[in-house]
Write a protein that holds these residues in place. Structure first.
Motif, PDB file in Angstrom:
ATOM      1  N   GLU A  31      54.626 -20.236  15.967  1.00 38.10           N
ATOM      2  CA  GLU A  31      53.840 -21.416  16.321  1.00 38.10           C
ATOM      3  C   GLU A  31      52.404 -21.027  16.683  1.00 38.10           C
ATOM      4  OE1 GLU A  31      53.326 -25.400  16.466  1.00 38.10           O
ATOM      5  OE2 GLU A  31      55.218 -24.387  15.951  1.00 38.10           O
ATOM      6  N   LEU A  32      52.276 -19.959  17.464  1.00 36.25           N
ATOM      7  CA  LEU A  32      50.946 -19.530  17.901  1.00 36.25           C
ATOM      8  C   LEU A  32      50.145 -18.913  16.757  1.00 36.25           C
ATOM      9  CD1 LEU A  32      49.584 -19.792  20.629  1.00 36.25           C
ATOM     10  CD2 LEU A  32      50.241 -17.444  21.167  1.00 36.25           C
ATOM     11  N   LYS A  35      49.891 -19.999  13.869  1.00 35.25           N
ATOM     12  CA  LYS A  35      49.314 -21.064  13.042  1.00 35.25           C
ATOM     13  C   LYS A  35      47.906 -21.435  13.510  1.00 35.25           C
ATOM     14  CE  LYS A  35      53.851 -23.118  12.068  1.00 35.25           C
ATOM     15  NZ  LYS A  35      54.711 -24.315  12.291  1.00 35.25           N
ATOM     16  N   GLU A  36      47.583 -21.076  14.760  1.00 36.64           N
ATOM     17  CA  GLU A  36      46.271 -21.436  15.302  1.00 36.64           C
ATOM     18  C   GLU A  36      45.179 -20.592  14.658  1.00 36.64           C
ATOM     19  OE1 GLU A  36      46.267 -21.206  19.521  1.00 36.64           O
ATOM     20  OE2 GLU A  36      47.988 -22.570  19.771  1.00 36.64           O
ATOM     21  N   THR A  37      43.994 -21.174  14.536  1.00 39.94           N
ATOM     22  CA  THR A  37      42.870 -20.480  13.889  1.00 39.94           C
ATOM     23  C   THR A  37      42.335 -19.360  14.771  1.00 39.94           C
ATOM     24  OG1 THR A  37      42.249 -22.563  12.826  1.00 39.94           O
ATOM     25  CG2 THR A  37      40.614 -20.781  12.820  1.00 39.94           C
ATOM     26  N   ASN A  38      42.044 -19.665  16.032  1.00 38.02           N
ATOM     27  CA  ASN A  38      41.533 -18.656  16.962  1.00 38.02           C
ATOM     28  C   ASN A  38      42.679 -18.128  17.843  1.00 38.02           C
ATOM     29  OD1 ASN A  38      38.824 -19.091  16.062  1.00 38.02           O
ATOM     30  ND2 ASN A  38      38.753 -20.941  17.323  1.00 38.02           N
ATOM     31  N   ARG A  39      43.601 -17.447  17.186  1.00 35.75           N
ATOM     32  CA  ARG A  39      44.826 -17.060  17.901  1.00 35.75           C
ATOM     33  C   ARG A  39      44.674 -15.810  18.757  1.00 35.75           C
ATOM     34  NH1 ARG A  39      46.198 -16.643  12.246  1.00 35.75           N
ATOM     35  NH2 ARG A  39      46.099 -14.483  11.502  1.00 35.75           N
ATOM     36  N   VAL A  54      48.149 -12.441  19.817  1.00 36.20           N
ATOM     37  CA  VAL A  54      49.246 -13.363  20.115  1.00 36.20           C
ATOM     38  C   VAL A  54      50.295 -12.739  21.019  1.00 36.20           C
ATOM     39  CG1 VAL A  54      51.194 -14.594  19.075  1.00 36.20           C
ATOM     40  CG2 VAL A  54      48.920 -14.756  18.041  1.00 36.20           C
TER      41      VAL A  54
END
Length: 280
Positions: A77-78, A80-84, A87
């Protein structure tokens, strides 16, 4: 080099209290704790933190497929974020586990073979998913207490201090048999150095010397006493245990200390040592 003194119980308890308030086990959090206790030797505080992290993980972390699956879902899930960012560091902090331990749990959901998981922790290039490989690498490298990177550091430090002790013995012309020689003679549990001729340190007879490149508190000392030190005493008589990074002052009141062995934080000065000559 300044001599490390036994640590007062109230200082130790304060460190434990501050540690228990932490919500992360990353290198960054460890450095923040070191700033507060900057008057303590860095090796002493670092070793105490290491002990506390290890115990916390054993008490609170539960290995199971359900947990590994949960961690993997959070990771996916994390990612998928752009500015991850990193993680695994974010997730390990949120879940209250060390980064390397979180990485291992994550890999256990990817690989059913535990041997493959172990190999991937040591060599992240074996991980087919390049993003996962990069994240696991960062997790391992940002963890001073768990995982292959931390294990190598501890092994190297342990060897360094054994070599330091060996050098001290040789400089004083104190002859000894090391672990390899003792094992070749059939001993299964051996101290680091068995002296060929006993010495006296401040009047206390020493037959063997054990090197511990860590901090000694009541819990780990009790473990060493049960698993190692009592055995050495039964076979070879009284000895010397060196906790190079210090030890809790309450250990000096333990019944075995100054009876079965003495405790020091470095090899004793020549002025406190009495050497004996072996005569046929």
């Amino acid at each position: 080099m300044a001599v490390i003194k036994p640590l007062k119980l109230e200082v130790y308890n304060a460190i434990v209290s501050d540690f228990n308030k932490l919500n992360s086990f990353s290198r960054k959090t460890e450095n923040e704790l070191k700033k507060k206790y900057k008057n303590l030797p860095a090796c002493t505080l670092g070793s105490i933190i290491s002990l506390l992290v290890q115990r916390s993980m054993k008490q609170n972390y539960r290995k199971s497929p359900i947990i590994s699956s949960k961690y993997h879902d959070l990771y996916e899930e994390l990612m998928k974020e752009t500015n991850r960012g990193i993680v695994i560091l974010k997730l390990s902090e949120h879940q209250g586990v060390s980064p390397a331990l979180f990485s291992r749990s994550l890999l256990q959901n990817v690989y059913s073979d535990s041997l493959m998981t172990k190999k991937c922790m040591k060599d992240t290039t074996l991980i087919e998913d390049k993003d996962l490989a990069y994240q696991v690498f960062l997790g391992v490298m940002n963890d001073n207490q768990y995982g292959p990177y931390a294990d190598i550091i501890k092994q190297s430090v342990g060897l360094e201090y054994e070599l330091r002790l060996e050098r001290e013995l040789r400089l004083l012309n104190i002859t000894f048999s090391d672990e390899n020689i003792l094992r070749s003679r059939g001993y299964d549990k051996t101290p680091d150095f068995k002296l060929d001729v006993p010495i006296a340190v401040d009047g206390f007879i020493i037959n063997w010397v054990e090197s511990k490149a860590l901090f000694g508190d009541e819990e780990n000392h009790a473990g060493y006493l049960k698993e190692q030190l009592t055995c050495y005493w039964n076979r070879f008589g009284p000895g010397l245990v060196i906790y190079w990074f210090g030890y809790l002052e309450t250990l000096n009141s333990m019944p075995e200390v100054n009876n079965m062995f003495i405790l020091r934080t470095s090899f004793p000065d020549k002025s406190s040592i009495t050497q004996y000559k072996f005569e046929l």
